[in-house]
Design a protein around this motif. Structure first.
Motif, PDB file in Angstrom:
ATOM      1  N   ARG A 108      -7.256   1.062   6.165  1.00 40.09           N
ATOM      2  CA  ARG A 108      -6.027   0.330   6.494  1.00 40.09           C
ATOM      3  C   ARG A 108      -5.681   0.442   7.973  1.00 40.09           C
ATOM      4  O   ARG A 108      -4.642  -0.032   8.404  1.00 40.09           O
TER       5      ARG A 108
ATOM      6  N   TYR B   7      -4.345  -2.462  10.046  1.00 40.64           N
ATOM      7  CA  TYR B   7      -2.940  -2.857   9.843  1.00 40.64           C
ATOM      8  C   TYR B   7      -2.012  -1.978  10.684  1.00 40.64           C
ATOM      9  O   TYR B   7      -1.099  -2.464  11.337  1.00 40.64           O
TER      10      TYR B   7
ATOM     11  N   ALA C 207       9.070   1.342   8.296  1.00 43.44           N
ATOM     12  CA  ALA C 207       9.032   0.623   7.011  1.00 43.44           C
ATOM     13  C   ALA C 207       7.694  -0.081   6.843  1.00 43.44           C
ATOM     14  O   ALA C 207       7.102  -0.072   5.758  1.00 43.44           O
ATOM     15  N   PHE C 208       7.198  -0.654   7.921  1.00 35.74           N
ATOM     16  CA  PHE C 208       5.914  -1.354   7.867  1.00 35.74           C
ATOM     17  C   PHE C 208       4.783  -0.375   7.542  1.00 35.74           C
ATOM     18  O   PHE C 208       3.971  -0.619   6.656  1.00 35.74           O
TER      19      PHE C 208
ATOM     20  N   TRP D 193       5.017   2.476   6.097  1.00 30.24           N
ATOM     21  CA  TRP D 193       5.171   2.947   4.711  1.00 30.24           C
ATOM     22  C   TRP D 193       4.593   1.912   3.732  1.00 30.24           C
ATOM     23  O   TRP D 193       3.914   2.240   2.766  1.00 30.24           O
ATOM     24  N   ALA D 194       4.858   0.638   4.016  1.00 31.31           N
ATOM     25  CA  ALA D 194       4.386  -0.428   3.129  1.00 31.31           C
ATOM     26  C   ALA D 194       2.864  -0.467   3.088  1.00 31.31           C
ATOM     27  O   ALA D 194       2.256  -0.630   2.027  1.00 31.31           O
ATOM     28  N   VAL D 195       2.253  -0.306   4.269  1.00 30.62           N
ATOM     29  CA  VAL D 195       0.787  -0.312   4.301  1.00 30.62           C
ATOM     30  C   VAL D 195       0.258   0.908   3.562  1.00 30.62           C
ATOM     31  O   VAL D 195      -0.649   0.818   2.740  1.00 30.62           O
ATOM     32  N   LYS D 196       0.884   2.044   3.826  1.00 31.27           N
ATOM     33  CA  LYS D 196       0.414   3.294   3.249  1.00 31.27           C
ATOM     34  C   LYS D 196       0.500   3.287   1.730  1.00 31.27           C
ATOM     35  O   LYS D 196      -0.368   3.802   1.047  1.00 31.27           O
ATOM     36  N   SER D 197       1.536   2.687   1.194  1.00 26.60           N
ATOM     37  CA  SER D 197       1.701   2.698  -0.261  1.00 26.60           C
ATOM     38  C   SER D 197       0.842   1.630  -0.924  1.00 26.60           C
ATOM     39  O   SER D 197       0.980   1.365  -2.110  1.00 26.60           O
TER      40      SER D 197
ATOM     41  N   GLN E  59       0.593  -1.688  -0.393  1.00 29.06           N
ATOM     42  CA  GLN E  59       1.118  -3.027  -0.660  1.00 29.06           C
ATOM     43  C   GLN E  59       0.260  -4.139  -0.064  1.00 29.06           C
ATOM     44  O   GLN E  59       0.390  -5.289  -0.452  1.00 29.06           O
ATOM     45  N   TYR E  60      -0.598  -3.769   0.887  1.00 30.83           N
ATOM     46  CA  TYR E  60      -1.459  -4.789   1.477  1.00 30.83           C
ATOM     47  C   TYR E  60      -2.844  -4.820   0.832  1.00 30.83           C
ATOM     48  O   TYR E  60      -3.684  -5.613   1.211  1.00 30.83           O
TER      49      TYR E  60
ATOM     50  N   LYS F  11      -2.898  -8.288  -3.105  1.00 26.11           N
ATOM     51  CA  LYS F  11      -1.805  -9.219  -2.847  1.00 26.11           C
ATOM     52  C   LYS F  11      -1.596 -10.179  -4.013  1.00 26.11           C
ATOM     53  O   LYS F  11      -0.799 -11.094  -3.930  1.00 26.11           O
TER      54      LYS F  11
END
Lengths: 801, 58
Positions: A173, A176, B21-22, B24-28, B30-31, B34
């Protein structure tokens, strides 16, 4: 149990017809005990409303022999490789579930915790058909989890690859993170630099100016040390191999930008070029993100291990046992059931073998094999259970040996001279020359000035426009091809495609259709009555050849059959209107093979009342549009490699002309060495194949395209997957790859113009942060816009979707 | 001019929260997938009641 007439009753769970003695539970009927059990499990766990999602959700479910199947999962070594994560009591495992096909599958699989208290949580990735399950080891074992999935109809497919190498492939990742952080820093640095652009701060407050520049410096640290680290390492790695790639001049530019800016800020002589730096890195990362379009559902690096099962059922004195494939030895007796893959070269001991080698050769008509004959690994049994004796280990088997061959390696990616790396090399040389020339000239004004000019040239000449045009053009092409059902492994395949000069086709399954055959009858003219007899017998068989022959006589009347016998792998026998008919292989119909011309598996002999009438022969049908494709490809050299006999030599000559090289009876090794020979002659080869027997050639060639009836299903390791229906458009794709390269050249000219303009500022020692902040993003944005727009426009013009 | 410094500090703070927040979103994850979440949201846990009603109506 109550008796209900068979025809009207459908199983509540799977939707198939119930037998006369339907198994009833309450008002609901089931075709078998298995379906009822599943229903009971669902109902007991309050999941009965599963049936509200779709009628008969259990359709197509395979009956599985669960008892021993997952026994090998009890082996702690195997289990350890499969489990993603464990702390001794709680473990997480990811399974591949090919049967997952609709939204109610997601729902049922994510409610797994209701079936067994041991399952804590399960999460589905629908596109990849994967489920991740977290479970408590003390309540349920890994084997238990697999069996639980199998009982509700979602049998996990555990491949040899997963058990041998583990499937702990964590998603990277970092791109990103890097893009996000670079974007954050870029935005804030831009904002903080605005006063400088507008020259407001000059006479206002020195303290404020210093404050701003220190914040900018802080924000640029992660950009330099984290976000752009990929470019440094790539350039360094290439340097170690004594190569210069495109990342080298980029790194040079980034270092010059950062170094000079840090110096200016610390020396209070200016605010530096941090806005340009962060903007540049942000755009470059965006380009990389754009280029890294991957098709999650597809896999381009499969080898035989992804297809072979992870275990084999061994017959021992004390019973059956399932063992990992790696533990399979010569001399072991193995059991193969209907639709199972032969895991290793073996000799047939007992049973009727009817082997479908479509996996290996692309030939879809099953081959009949007699007891005592050899069955090669990779075949799939169609019919009753077999007993085999292993004669070679899996890794030593005929088809898998290909992977041990020393030729079986992809050429080193770093050694391939791509356009951008070539450009990078010359770029670096020219820039260093100009920079040092200008620096020497300015030496007369002092070392400080000379250094300033030197770094200015490096900053402004950074080939970011070029570095952006390649990923954006190739990335757009990749997406356009994807929309046209031609899936590339990565963007660099486009460039390789544009350089192809020799196209190699496999015949069976690639040039010809996999499941369709042209059938003709050879022999005496059949009377109407005889046709009726033949049709009536064939009507009772589900063998693919029977179904194909039936299509030949749609208007013939159908009679009821009096006696019908099907001998799997051999033929059919039946009595219609008092006439006895036998249809099938030579040995079955005639009893002896003597005097009969080579009876291949795709020949069906017919006898009525013991009198031989002739035979049906199935020949392959060529895919639509091959003729046009061949004429488009005239500028390329062409080879056709076929594993078959030379029966269709004339047809192929007609299609591809007299210059084409056509070879028959090619083994997988012959195909591999054919490619190797072409490459020795400095040809850039494109191999198009479909089966495991093409795997070597697909791997060795510069670009290997695998033809697939359904892209998700099966494809050996390759660079691209083409859906069979789009095969005739191959020439369009080849042409368009060349168009893409032209767009890149065009962008190169534009970015060079920008560079010349920029360098003229730089060598005159006129490069200010404002000019750099305008020029660099401007050139980047023009190039990005041009690359994506012109690629998509050209695609429209060329008729690609 | 001190007010500018304070404003700067707060604007950066807000931006950092969004960056956090971004990340965190990648880490969890969410990307990573999809597609599935778009189906998952349509699956209703309360479906049982509806189907029971349907059966009663029959």
């Amino acid at each position: 149990m109550e008796k209900i007439s068979a025809s009207e009753v459908k199983c509540y769970h799977c939707g198939s017809d119930c037998p006369e003695e339907a198994i009833a539970l309450g008002e609901k009927n089931f075709c078998c005990l298995g379906c009822r059990t599943v229903y009971e499990i669902l109902e007991k766990n309050n999941l009965g409303h599963y049936y509200a999602f779709t009628a008969a959700p259990g359709a197509q479910q395979k009956k599985s022999h669960l008892k021993k199947k997952f026994e090998y999962l009890d082996d702690s070594g195997t289990a350890g490789r499969l489990i993603d994560l464990t702390d001794g009591t709680v473990s997480t495992v990811t399974f591949y579930i090919p049967f997952m096909h609709c939204s109610s599958c997601i729902w049922l699989l994510e409610n797994l915790y209701k079936f067994n208290a041991g399952v804590q949580y399960s999460r589905v990735n629908f596109l990849q058909k994967k489920i991740t399950i977290r479970y408590t080891e003390t309540i349920i074992s890994l084997r238990g989890v697999a069996e639980l999935l199998a009982t509700i109809g979602y049998e996990p497919e555990i491949s040899l690859q997963a058990t041998e190498e583990g499937n702990k492939k964590t998603q990277d990742r970092s791109i990103y993170y890097k893009t996000g952080i670079a974007g954050f820093c870029f935005g804030n640095i831009m904002l903080l630099s605005f006063p400088e652009y507008l020259s407001i701060v000059n006479n206002v407050d020195l303290f404020l100016k210093g404050f701003f520049s220190y914040i900018i410096l802080t924000l640029s640290l992660p950009v330099f040390f984290y976000c752009s680290s990929g470019y440094f390492t790539s350039a360094f790695r290439a340097l170690k191999k004594k190569m210069i790639n495109i990342d080298f001049p980029i790194s040079l530019g980034i270092i010059a930008l950062f170094g000079r800016s840090v110096f200016e800020i610390l020396a209070h002589s200016g605010v530096g070029y941090m806005d340009s730096l962060s903007g540049l890195v942000f755009f470059l990362l965006l380009g990389r993100l754009f280029q890294e379009k991957t098709y999650n559902v597809l896999s381009f690096d499969r080898n035989y291990k992804s297809y072979f099962p992870a275990y084999a059922v061994i017959k021992k004195e004390e019973g059956e046992a399932s063992v990992p494939l790696s533990a399979l030895k010569e001399g072991d007796r193995i059991l193969i059931r209907n639709n199972e893959l032969i895991p290793a070269d073996s000799v047939l001991i007992r049973g009727r073998a009817n082997i479908d080698y479509s996996f290996v050769s692309g030939e879809s008509v099953p081959v009949e094999i007699a007891e005592g004959e050899i069955i090669h690994a990779g075949g799939r049994q169609k019919g009753t259970a077999l007993e085999l004796e292993v004669i070679k280990k899996t890794s030593q088997s005929y088809i898998t040996q290909l992977w041990n061959s020393s030729d079986f390696v992809k050429p080193d990616e770093n050694k391939i001279i791509t356009f951008s790396n070539l450009a990078g090399k010359y770029f670096t040389a020219v820039i260093l020359l100009i920079a040092s020339g200008a620096g020497l000239y300015w030496l007369q004004a002092g070392i400080a000035e000379a250094l300033k000019v030197f770094t200015s040239v490096l900053i402004i000449a950074c080939p970011c426009a070029l570095a952006l045009s390649v990923p954006f053009t190739l990335g757009s092409t990749l997406r356009i091809f994807g929309r046209n059902k031609f899936y590339l492994k990565n963007a660099s395949v486009v460039e390789k495609l544009s350089g192809i000069d020799h196209v190699v086709f496999d015949k069976t399954g690639t040039l010809t259709k996999l499941n369709e055959r042209n059938i003709r009858f050879y022999g005496a003219d059949l009377s109407e009555e005889e046709k009726e007899v033949i049709k009536s017998v064939l009507y009772n068989s589900i063998h693919p050849l029977s179904r194909s022959i039936l299509k030949l006589m749609p208007e013939v009347r159908l009679w009821g059959i009096e006696e019908f016998m099907e001998y799997p792998g051999r033929g059919l026998e039946g009595i219609v209107q008092g006439q006895k008919a036998r249809l099938g292989s030579v040995s079955f119909v005639i009893g002896t093979e003597a005097g009969i011309p080579s009876g291949s598996s795709s020949t069906v002999y017919v006898s009525i009342n013991d009198e031989i009438k002739g035979f049906f022969r199935a020949t392959n049908i060529y895919r639509d549009g091959i003729k046009e494709l061949a004429s488009y490809l005239q500028t390329y050299e062409i080879s056709v490699l076929s594993g078959d006999f030379d029966g269709e030599k004339e047809t192929l000559r007609d299609l591809f002309g007299s210059k084409a090289k056509i070879h028959f009876r090619q083994s997988p090794f012959d195909k591999l060495s054919h490619i190797k020979k072409l490459q020795m002659k400095n040809c850039s080869t494109l191999m198009i194949g479909d089966g495991l027997n093409d795997a070597g050639a697909l791997m060795k060639s510069d670009v290997g395209i695998s033809i697939s009836e359904e892209a998700v299903n099966f494809s050996p390791a390759c660079d691209a997957i083409l859906e069979a229906g789009e095969f005739s458009r191959l020439a369009d794709f080849l042409k368009f790859s060349r168009t893409s390269m032209k767009i890149i050249y065009m962008n190169l000219v534009i970015s060079l113009l920008y560079n010349i303009a920029g360098i003229s500022f730089a060598i005159n020692n006129n490069l200010t942060p404002v000019i750099s902040a305008i020029l660099m993003p401007l050139s980047s944005i023009t190039v990005v816009a041009l690359a994506t727009l012109s690629t998509n426009l050209m695609a429209k013009i060329k008729g690609l979707r | 001019m001190w007010v500018l410094v304070i404003l700067m500090f707060f604007s950066l703070l807000v931006a950092l929260i969004f960056l956090g927040a971004f990340i965190w979103a990648v880490k969890s994850g969410q990307y990573d997938d999809k597609y599935t979440p778009s189906v998952r949201i349509l699956l209703d846990d309360e479906l049982k009641i509806n189907t029971d009603q349907k059966r009663k109506e029959k």
